[in-house]
Enzyme design. Structure first.
Site, PDB file in Angstrom:
ATOM      1  CD  GLU A 108      -3.018  -1.049   0.420  1.00  0.00           C
ATOM      2  OE1 GLU A 108      -3.379   0.069   0.039  1.00  0.00           O
ATOM      3  OE2 GLU A 108      -3.572  -2.100   0.048  1.00  0.00           O
ATOM      4  CB  CYS A 159      -1.799   7.218   1.153  1.00  0.00           C
ATOM      5  SG  CYS A 159      -3.248   6.422   1.846  1.00  0.00           S
TER       6      CYS A 159
HETATM    7  P1  NAP Z   1       8.114   5.086   4.890  1.00  0.00           P
HETATM    8  O1  NAP Z   1       9.233   5.991   5.188  1.00  0.00           O
HETATM    9  O2  NAP Z   1       8.124   4.328   3.623  1.00  0.00           O
HETATM   10  O3  NAP Z   1       8.025   4.087   6.142  1.00  0.00           O
HETATM   11  C1  NAP Z   1       6.981   3.154   6.282  1.00  0.00           C
HETATM   12  C2  NAP Z   1       7.435   2.037   7.182  1.00  0.00           C
HETATM   13  O4  NAP Z   1       8.454   1.296   6.524  1.00  0.00           O
HETATM   14  C3  NAP Z   1       8.065   2.505   8.503  1.00  0.00           C
HETATM   15  O5  NAP Z   1       7.723   1.602   9.519  1.00  0.00           O
HETATM   16  C4  NAP Z   1       9.541   2.445   8.192  1.00  0.00           C
HETATM   17  O6  NAP Z   1      10.359   2.336   9.324  1.00  0.00           O
HETATM   18  C5  NAP Z   1       9.597   1.179   7.359  1.00  0.00           C
HETATM   19  N1  NAP Z   1      10.759   1.038   6.505  1.00  0.00           N
HETATM   20  C6  NAP Z   1      11.462   2.006   5.882  1.00  0.00           C
HETATM   21  N2  NAP Z   1      12.454   1.454   5.142  1.00  0.00           N
HETATM   22  C7  NAP Z   1      12.361   0.109   5.309  1.00  0.00           C
HETATM   23  C8  NAP Z   1      13.101  -1.002   4.809  1.00  0.00           C
HETATM   24  N3  NAP Z   1      14.119  -0.850   3.978  1.00  0.00           N
HETATM   25  N4  NAP Z   1      12.736  -2.234   5.199  1.00  0.00           N
HETATM   26  C9  NAP Z   1      11.683  -2.412   6.019  1.00  0.00           C
HETATM   27  N5  NAP Z   1      10.957  -1.398   6.537  1.00  0.00           N
HETATM   28  C10 NAP Z   1      11.284  -0.158   6.171  1.00  0.00           C
HETATM   29  O7  NAP Z   1       6.722   5.856   4.928  1.00  0.00           O
HETATM   30  P2  NAP Z   1       6.209   6.945   5.956  1.00  0.00           P
HETATM   31  O8  NAP Z   1       6.972   8.208   5.730  1.00  0.00           O
HETATM   32  O9  NAP Z   1       6.122   6.384   7.335  1.00  0.00           O
HETATM   33  O10 NAP Z   1       4.704   7.108   5.436  1.00  0.00           O
HETATM   34  C11 NAP Z   1       4.363   7.905   4.363  1.00  0.00           C
HETATM   35  C12 NAP Z   1       4.149   7.111   3.102  1.00  0.00           C
HETATM   36  O11 NAP Z   1       3.216   6.073   3.307  1.00  0.00           O
HETATM   37  C13 NAP Z   1       3.554   7.972   1.995  1.00  0.00           C
HETATM   38  O12 NAP Z   1       4.192   7.692   0.787  1.00  0.00           O
HETATM   39  C14 NAP Z   1       2.111   7.536   1.961  1.00  0.00           C
HETATM   40  O13 NAP Z   1       1.458   7.755   0.749  1.00  0.00           O
HETATM   41  C15 NAP Z   1       2.238   6.092   2.282  1.00  0.00           C
HETATM   42  N6  NAP Z   1       0.963   5.577   2.765  1.00  0.00           N
HETATM   43  C16 NAP Z   1       0.241   4.743   1.968  1.00  0.00           C
HETATM   44  C17 NAP Z   1      -1.011   4.279   2.389  1.00  0.00           C
HETATM   45  C18 NAP Z   1      -1.832   3.351   1.557  1.00  0.00           C
HETATM   46  O14 NAP Z   1      -2.718   2.716   2.116  1.00  0.00           O
HETATM   47  N7  NAP Z   1      -1.601   3.236   0.263  1.00  0.00           N
HETATM   48  C19 NAP Z   1      -1.509   4.689   3.625  1.00  0.00           C
HETATM   49  C20 NAP Z   1      -0.744   5.551   4.399  1.00  0.00           C
HETATM   50  C21 NAP Z   1       0.492   5.983   3.970  1.00  0.00           C
HETATM   51  P3  NAP Z   1      10.982   3.657  10.011  1.00  0.00           P
HETATM   52  O15 NAP Z   1       9.806   4.433  10.484  1.00  0.00           O
HETATM   53  O16 NAP Z   1      11.831   3.111  11.076  1.00  0.00           O
HETATM   54  O17 NAP Z   1      11.745   4.377   8.943  1.00  0.00           O
END
Ligand code: NAP
Length: 471
Positions: free
Chosen positions: A245, A279
């Site tokens: 997602e 998102c």
């Molecule tokens: P993010 O930086 O991608 O992080 C999401 C999660 O992934 C966090 O728990 C993060 O840990 C973890 N993570 C990061 N790198 C990783 C890796 N290499 N391996 C495993 N886990 C890893 O996203 P965010 O800034 O928290 O959230 C914003 C993004 O989420 C936006 O792009 C938004 O559109 C998207 N989103 C999508 C939806 C949907 O349903 N489509 C809903 C909500 C949000 P850390 O926090 O420790 O870095």
């Protein structure tokens, strides 16, 4: 707060502080998991699957119903936690807590509807005298990785269906907002979830992510987050099920016959909900040229009335971005857009993590703020002349989560809806409308698979065929 590994609440010497982004005060801290903790959590989740798969549907549903009730009796406590650790105002946070109750309730209901079918084996020669069916069984260990922006309900979207389906779960919440996820885990345990079926590890995804996602004991990764992290995870995951997602850059088309007041109100809210960190937040609005000026004037007028500031104040409409760095990033994107010809109609000013809700026009398509997911309180307006142009421009980016159209002419609205490339089209609502039980997910870079409880359960289970030869 502590993490939960191998049926125990665990602390560590090394801690990660959790800040309130409004004033940067430290509100709590969580342990920083090390590689041994990750291995312990994986081993425990693997063992815990035996317990999870043997829970009856009645037991799984009971835990989920009780947890939903537990949270509904504590909405203010959960809302306060969401608002303190994240960007949401207290009013936005209450809505998230209520949605979490619904997500868990529907998970309990759907636990009872994990169905199979009989199979007509005699529909092809050689299958005579065979009868059989398929049923769905749980995949095993589900690794749930969640983002910062809906710190409670998006976690419930993974834990609820995983428990309903009979899986064990290993949860890695966002490091910026881990507290609501841990509190939800406490709630599930207090309401009877067997401790061996759930693990919560806290630590930076960039450090502990690879060990988690590449482990063969994990049978499914359910990830919600950004496109970049999603790509990295997919590169490391190996052979396992994957739900992605991811982000988007949601377009709205406002036709000339639209209910203008409603379109403005709905799009303003859709653009600035959770300080635009949503998102399915509105990012580009394509407005029929005949109503461009009145739409723009109404939009700017409503946006400038937004109260921004202290999240805990009942009157505040929009809080800070999740960190000052993130607000600086969006400010720079606005500056870049202005340097190549965009005009700021309102907003654009920043104070620490608080960025004013910002409306832009004349944004060139080469601007970063046009091409990428902004994930901040910024929206761009564009006039369009006809339907083909509107659909073509809305579809022009490599994202496709939600889109929206405002029009009274329902034939035209449906023509536009069918023409938009994405996972969901809202007609006469902005892109950020979502019911937690509807199928939810994207195409192109916005993701793979669908969530929405029943649909998550499908992804978190496998069909097994049983065929009986009566010959
Ligand atoms: P993010 O930086 O991608 O992080 C999401 C999660 O992934 C966090 O728990 C993060 O840990 C973890 N993570 C990061 N790198 C990783 C890796 N290499 N391996 C495993 N886990 C890893 O996203 P965010 O800034 O928290 O959230 C914003 C993004 O989420 C936006 O792009 C938004 O559109 C998207 N989103 C999508 C939806 C949907 O349903 N489509 C809903 C909500 C949000 P850390 O926090 O420790 O870095």
């Amino acid at each position: 707060m502590k993490m939960f590994v191998n049926s125990k609440w665990m602390d560590k010497k090394e801690q990660i502080p959790v800040h309130d982004p409004f004033d940067d005060s430290v509100i709590d801290s969580v342990p920083k998991a090390d590689p041994d903790d990750i291995q312990r959590a994986l081993a425990s989740a693997y063992k815990g699957f035996e317990t999870a798969r043997n829970m009856t549907v009645y037991q799984r549903a009971s835990v989920l119903y009780k947890t939903a009730e537990y949270i509904s009796e504590r909405i203010e406590e959960f809302a306060t936690l969401i608002a303190r650790e994240g960007s949401k105002t207290i009013r936005e946070a209450r809505k998230e807590a209520l949605r979490c109750v619904n997500t868990l309730t529907v998970s309990a209901e759907e636990a009872k509807r994990i169905l199979g079918e009989t199979i007509p084996f005699d529909s092809f020669p050689g299958g005579e005298k065979r009868i059989g069916y398929y049923y769905r069984f749980p995949v095993g260990v589900v690794l749930a990785v969640t983002p910062f922006n809906d710190p409670l309900n998006l976690v419930a979207h993974k834990l609820g269906p995983a428990v309903a389906a009979g899986n064990s779960v290993l949860l890695k919440p966002a490091t910026l907002t881990p507290l609501s996820a841990i509190r939800l885990t406490q709630a599930l345990l207090e309401c009877g979830l067997p401790p061996e079926t759930i693990q919560v590890v806290t630590g930076y995804g960039s450090e502990i992510g690879d060990a988690l996602v590449s482990d063969e004991r994990v049978r499914m990764i359910s990830f919600t987050g950004g496109v970049e992290a999603g790509r990295q995870i997919m590169n490391k995951a190996g052979i396992k099920k994957i739900g992605m997602e991811l982000g988007s850059n949601s377009p709205v088309i406002v036709w000339k016959d639209a209910d203008l007041d409603w379109a403005v109100e709905s799009c303003v809210s859709g653009s600035f909900w959770a300080a635009g960190q949503n998102c399915i937040g509105v990012q580009r609005i394509y407005i029929h040229k005949d109503i461009y000026e009145p739409f723009k004037n109404g939009f700017v007028s409503q946006t400038t009335q937004y109260q921004i500031g202290d999240k805990m104040n009942e009157k505040t409409d929009m809080g800070p971005m999740i960190t000052e760095d993130e607000a600086v990033r969006v400010e720079k994107w606005i500056e870049e857009a202005v340097s190549i010809g965009s005009e700021v109609l309102c907003g654009g000013k920043r104070q620490k993590a608080l960025l004013d809700p910002t409306v832009l026009e004349n944004v060139p398509e080469k601007a970063t703020i046009f091409k990428e997911e902004v994930f901040g309180p910024t929206v761009s307006l564009f006039p369009v002349s006809d339907m083909e142009e509107a659909i073509g421009r809305a579809n022009s980016l490599p994202f496709g989560l939600h889109a929206a159209v405002f029009a009274k002419n329902i034939d035209l609205a449906f023509q536009i809806a069918y023409g938009l490339d994405c996972g969901g089209v809202m007609v006469n609502d902005s892109t950020d409308y979502r019911l937690d039980s509807m199928p939810f997910g994207g195409i192109k870079n916005s993701g793979l698979g669908r969530e929405g409880i029943k649909f998550s359960i499908q992804e978190m289970t496998e069909p097994k065929t049983i065929c009986l030869n009566l010959e």
